[in-house]
Design an enzyme around this catalytic site. Structure first.
Site, PDB file in Angstrom:
ATOM      1  N   CYS A   2       0.831  -1.209   0.000  1.00 42.05           N
ATOM      2  CA  CYS A   2       0.000   0.000   0.000  1.00 42.05           C
ATOM      3  C   CYS A   2       0.868   1.263   0.000  1.00 42.05           C
ATOM      4  O   CYS A   2       2.049   1.212   0.278  1.00 42.05           O
ATOM      5  CB  CYS A   2      -0.890   0.013   1.233  1.00 42.05           C
ATOM      6  SG  CYS A   2      -1.964  -1.432   1.347  1.00 42.05           S
ATOM      7  N   ASP A  98      -8.917  -5.625   9.144  1.00 45.49           N
ATOM      8  CA  ASP A  98      -8.050  -5.612  10.322  1.00 45.49           C
ATOM      9  C   ASP A  98      -7.680  -4.186  10.710  1.00 45.49           C
ATOM     10  O   ASP A  98      -7.509  -3.891  11.873  1.00 45.49           O
ATOM     11  CB  ASP A  98      -6.804  -6.472  10.107  1.00 45.49           C
ATOM     12  CG  ASP A  98      -5.958  -6.055   8.924  1.00 45.49           C
ATOM     13  OD1 ASP A  98      -6.476  -5.390   7.992  1.00 45.49           O
ATOM     14  OD2 ASP A  98      -4.760  -6.395   8.901  1.00 45.49           O
TER      15      ASP A  98
END
Length: 101
Positions: A2, A98
């Site tokens: 990311c 998460d």
């Protein structure tokens, strides 16, 4: 992997599209989802490679009251156990991510 970007705007006034422009330079790092948050105090952006919660968990994630936000690159391996504990304490979740846990 990311991509994460952000800045504070306490002592300057950035152009309104600055966070979007900065985040767009990271699209190759996380081609599955792009998101930004901007306020008068700070801005943050994320590009996400979806691994957990393919249909939700878009980042940045903000708290219910909008007071706290997060962009996150990583994995919390025991997030399901933590989530169960938090749900028993009354916390509600909008995704299966998460990061939100």
């Amino acid at each position: 992997m990311c991509g994460i970007t952000g800045f504070t705007s306490k002592n300057w006034e950035p152009p309104s599209d600055r966070i979007r422009a900065a985040t767009s330079t990271l699209i190759h790092r996380g081609p599955d989802q792009t998101g930004v948050f901007a306020s008068q105090l700070f801005s943050m952006g994320a590009t996400r490679l979806k691994i957990i919660d393919l249909h939700g968990g878009d980042q940045p994630i903000l708290s219910d009251d909008g007071d706290t936000g997060i962009v996150f690159n990583g994995e919390i391996y025991n997030h399901l156990e933590l989530r169960r504990e938090l749900e028993q304490l009354g916390h509600r979740f909008t995704s299966h991510s998460d990061t939100e846990t």
